[in-house]
Design a protein around this motif. Structure first.
Motif, short mmCIF file in Angstrom:
data_model
loop_
_atom_site.label_atom_id
_atom_site.label_comp_id
_atom_site.label_asym_id
_atom_site.label_seq_id
_atom_site.Cartn_x
_atom_site.Cartn_y
_atom_site.Cartn_z
N TYR A 59 -1.25 42.97 6.14
CA TYR A 59 -0.45 42.67 5.93
C TYR A 59 -0.42 42.64 4.36
O TYR A 59 0.24 42.09 2.99
N VAL A 60 -1.35 42.42 3.60
CA VAL A 60 -1.60 41.21 1.87
C VAL A 60 -1.18 42.40 1.30
O VAL A 60 -2.65 43.67 1.42
N PRO A 61 -0.94 43.29 -0.05
CA PRO A 61 -0.89 44.72 -0.51
C PRO A 61 -1.98 44.37 -1.17
O PRO A 61 -2.44 42.91 -2.17
N PRO A 62 -2.30 45.39 -1.52
CA PRO A 62 -3.88 45.64 -2.33
C PRO A 62 -3.51 45.11 -3.97
O PRO A 62 -4.81 44.23 -4.64
N THR A 63 -2.37 44.55 -4.64
CA THR A 63 -2.45 44.24 -6.11
C THR A 63 -1.94 42.49 -5.60
O THR A 63 -2.53 41.42 -6.89
N ALA A 64 -2.10 42.41 -4.48
CA ALA A 64 -2.40 40.58 -4.60
C ALA A 64 -4.02 39.83 -4.55
O ALA A 64 -5.09 41.01 -4.08
N THR A 65 -3.99 38.72 -5.04
CA THR A 65 -5.36 38.26 -5.57
C THR A 65 -5.62 37.21 -3.97
O THR A 65 -4.47 36.36 -3.77
N ARG A 66 -6.96 38.08 -3.27
CA ARG A 66 -7.23 37.01 -2.40
C ARG A 66 -8.45 36.19 -2.93
O ARG A 66 -9.69 36.64 -3.38
N ILE A 67 -8.60 34.83 -2.14
CA ILE A 67 -8.77 33.65 -2.47
C ILE A 67 -9.46 33.21 -1.28
O ILE A 67 -9.01 32.40 -0.44
N ASP A 68 -11.03 32.56 -1.15
CA ASP A 68 -11.75 31.62 -0.65
C ASP A 68 -11.36 30.55 -0.55
O ASP A 68 -11.12 30.00 -1.37
N SER A 69 -10.78 29.43 0.61
CA SER A 69 -10.30 28.90 0.40
C SER A 69 -11.43 27.81 -0.13
O SER A 69 -11.07 26.56 -0.68
N THR A 70 -12.95 28.05 0.19
CA THR A 70 -13.56 27.04 0.44
C THR A 70 -14.00 26.75 -1.02
O THR A 70 -14.86 26.52 -2.00
N THR A 75 -12.18 18.92 -0.46
CA THR A 75 -11.48 17.47 0.18
C THR A 75 -10.09 18.66 0.69
O THR A 75 -9.23 19.54 -0.77
N ALA A 76 -8.97 18.15 1.18
CA ALA A 76 -7.82 18.62 1.14
C ALA A 76 -6.98 18.33 0.53
O ALA A 76 -6.26 19.23 0.07
N SER A 77 -6.82 17.39 -0.70
CA SER A 77 -6.09 16.81 -1.65
C SER A 77 -7.04 17.80 -2.54
O SER A 77 -6.00 18.38 -3.37
N THR A 78 -8.06 18.28 -2.77
CA THR A 78 -8.49 18.77 -3.59
C THR A 78 -7.60 20.41 -3.94
O THR A 78 -7.71 21.04 -4.90
N ARG A 79 -7.78 20.42 -2.32
CA ARG A 79 -7.29 21.93 -2.28
C ARG A 79 -5.79 21.96 -2.87
O ARG A 79 -5.08 23.24 -2.80
N GLY A 80 -4.90 21.12 -2.26
CA GLY A 80 -3.90 21.22 -2.54
C GLY A 80 -3.13 21.41 -3.83
O GLY A 80 -2.21 22.46 -4.65
N ARG A 81 -3.99 20.50 -4.39
CA ARG A 81 -4.49 19.74 -6.44
C ARG A 81 -4.50 22.21 -6.83
O ARG A 81 -3.62 22.90 -7.09
N ARG A 82 -5.60 22.36 -6.34
CA ARG A 82 -5.68 24.31 -6.92
C ARG A 82 -3.99 24.69 -5.96
O ARG A 82 -4.25 26.30 -7.33
N LEU A 83 -4.34 24.70 -5.22
CA LEU A 83 -2.86 25.42 -4.91
C LEU A 83 -1.70 25.53 -5.31
O LEU A 83 -1.55 26.37 -5.73
N ALA A 84 -1.55 24.73 -5.74
CA ALA A 84 -0.60 24.09 -6.80
C ALA A 84 -0.86 24.22 -7.97
O ALA A 84 0.98 25.56 -8.70
N GLY A 85 -1.41 24.85 -8.51
CA GLY A 85 -2.09 25.10 -9.82
C GLY A 85 -2.12 26.72 -9.86
O GLY A 85 -1.40 27.38 -10.87
N LEU A 86 -2.18 27.91 -8.80
CA LEU A 86 -2.19 28.86 -8.43
C LEU A 86 -0.67 28.97 -8.78
O LEU A 86 -0.32 30.49 -8.72
#
Length: 538
Positions: A59-70, A75-86
């Motif tokens: 489903y994801v187009p080749p132009t999209a950026t793919r990122i490993d959550s690790t 921590t969930a809060s750190t990932r959440g802040r990084r998601l917000a930045g993205l």
């Protein structure tokens, strides 16, 4: 609305957004419409390691950026802040999470961090873990005696939630190690060692593993699957405790598919192989495409260019397409002239079979003639009308074909009175050898079956990768292909009753059913060809 209630956030155009998408158990076909839409237009997609790789590819187009959550933090809060930045940087981010996306996940903590960063959030649920387990193992979660279900996270304290509710169905989830801890806790808490349990992993995929066990035997079963490589240490395993397990044998449908778990080699071009993979998956098999030929333009394009100009000028009454590649070659030439399918208006179109007809329809052309019987040059010739000068305004037929095409259709049409232009539209050349791991798998019998759809696929596969192992089931689409396989030292196990892909795959499925029935009648545990080879080596 009371003063204490929060108003729902209104999404403003251009606002940064993070979509938390429950992507279901793993089968791309179970993706929701909303999820597919989001993935198709996202700028960034984030998913856990190895989780839903097939969905990302689908489903994801080749132009999209793919990122490993690790990569976003531990921590969930750190990932959440990084998601917000993205999201602030790219506008839209889709965070893929397994199953429904909420149960036993860190979704809410990550989403809360996004909201604190003033980034918009939407949660899109997917197919849940309990319904996946129930459906794909054929095990009811509730019965007339089991009226409720509890969801429990596996670990040493599992007995605290389970033992107090022994008449309730339980869905326990965790890694193999956590489930082993949970089972030890249940045993220590007085559960009968022979209490039935059902464990499953990789639900809805062709790698699904289902284990019938008991409270006492389940840890050993998990260890066996880990040792065999069918389970990984970080796999999510689901365990059921409840009366519904008794009904499983009557309701199993997914793992009872005739080719379930079979690994099938598909020596075709990538485009043709993908459609074969889809058909095999309907029977439960996993197809691996190994291109044996590459399609290239003619060495001298003058002949096909001249024929296409004559076609556009209305000099042909019929065009006979004998392959998908022929359709692509003519379509490309027509497009190069700045024209489209309307250039063939008034010309009668023949297609050798269903796949070629589908390629024409994709171009906007409905063929007048598709063989009712054998889908081959011989079958097309049987249904092709004779030339009649009183009826047919023109007597010319264009056959844009491969450089190695047989003369069956040409000679037959000439006998029927047609004036035939047999034109090379494309060349087929032997493809490069597949990667070393694929060649090794072919040699050592790790493939359960191979599908040969032409004599050239036999010759080219043997030429670039060697002969399939003697335990690999050889299935051929027609007598000529079967003879070529025998000429190359292969034993033909399946011969399609009709020269089409559906009959070929159906014949392989019937072979698998008969093989399983013979094993059961002889008191043997049914196994795939690759498994029987592995057992012999042991």
């Amino acid at each position: 609305m009371s003063s204490g209630e929060r108003r729902p956030t209104r999404l403003l155009p251009g606002r940064a957004m993070v979509y938390f998408l429950g992507a279901g158990p793993g089968d791309p076909g179970l993706m929701t419409n909303r999820g597919a839409e989001l993935l198709s237009r996202t700028a960034v997609v984030v998913n856990d390691p190895r989780v839903h790789d097939d969905i990302v590819e689908a489903y994801v187009p080749p132009t999209a950026t793919r990122i490993d959550s690790t990569e976003l933090g531990q921590t969930a809060s750190t990932r959440g802040r990084r998601l917000a930045g993205l999201a602030t940087e790219h506008g839209t981010v889709v965070r893929i999470v397994p199953h429904d996306g909420v149960l036993f996940s860190t979704t809410t903590d990550e989403a809360a961090a996004c909201i604190r960063a003033e980034v918009g959030v939407e949660m899109v649920p997917g197919v849940g873990i309990s319904s996946s387990m129930s459906a794909y193992t054929g095990t009811p979660l509730t019965t007339n005696r089991t009226r409720s279900v509890r969801f429990v996270e596996a670990g040493p304290q599992t007995h605290t939630d389970v033992s107090k509710h022994r008449n309730t169905g339980h869905v326990v989830t965790g890694t193999p190690a956590r489930l082993t801890e949970a089972l030890a806790a249940l045993g220590s808490d007085g559960w009968e060692p022979e209490t039935p349990v059902l464990l499953a992993a990789n639900l809805s995929t062709l790698g699904q593993v289902t284990m019938d066990a008991t409270v006492s035997s389940a840890p050993a079963r998990l260890a066996e699957e880990l040792s065999a490589g069918t389970l990984r240490e970080d796999d999510m395993v689901v365990m059921l405790l409840g009366k519904g397990i008794d009904q499983r044998q009557d309701l199993t449908w997914f793992e009872s598919k005739p080719l379930f778990g079979w690994k099938v080699l598909i020596p075709r071009t990538k485009e043709q192989g993908n459609s074969t993979r889809e058909l095999l998956s309907e029977f439960g098999a996993e197809g691996t495409v190994v291109p044996t030929i590459a399609v290239q333009p003619p060495r001298t394009p003058t002949q096909i260019q001249k024929a296409i100009r004559a076609l556009v000028d209305g000099d042909y009454q019929w065009v006979g397409f004998t392959s998908v590649n022929a359709v692509r070659a003519v379509r490309m030439r027509i497009t190069e002239l700045g024209l489209d399918a309307r250039a063939l208006a008034g010309v009668k179109i023949a297609a050798v079979g269903g796949q070629t007809a589908a390629a024409l329809r994709d171009w906007g052309i409905e063929p007048e003639l598709v063989p009712a019987g054998e889908q081959s040059a011989r079958g097309l010739l049987e249904d092709w009308p004779d030339f009649d000068a009183d009826i047919d305004a023109l007597g010319r037929v264009l056959l844009p074909r491969a450089d190695i095409a047989t003369d069956v259709l040409v000679s037959g049409l000439l006998e029927r009175g047609w004036d035939v232009d047999d034109v090379t539209a494309y060349r087929t050349v032997r493809a490069a050898p597949p990667p070393a791991p694929i060649r090794e798998s072919i040699k050592t019998g790790e493939f359960d079956a191979v599908l040969f759809t032409s004599s050239s696929t036999v010759r080219n596969l043997v030429g670039i990768a060697g002969k399939p192992h003697r335990n690999t089931v050889v299935a051929c689409i027609g007598p000529a292909t079967a003879q070529t396989a025998r000429d190359n030292g292969l034993q033909v196990d399946v011969l399609a009753s009709e020269a089409n892909l559906g009959s070929l795959v159906g014949g392989l499925a019937e072979y698998a059913r008969n093989r399983r029935a013979e094993d059961l009648a002889a008191g043997r545990t049914p196994c795939r060809p690759s498994q029987s080879h592995a057992r012999k080596r042991k």
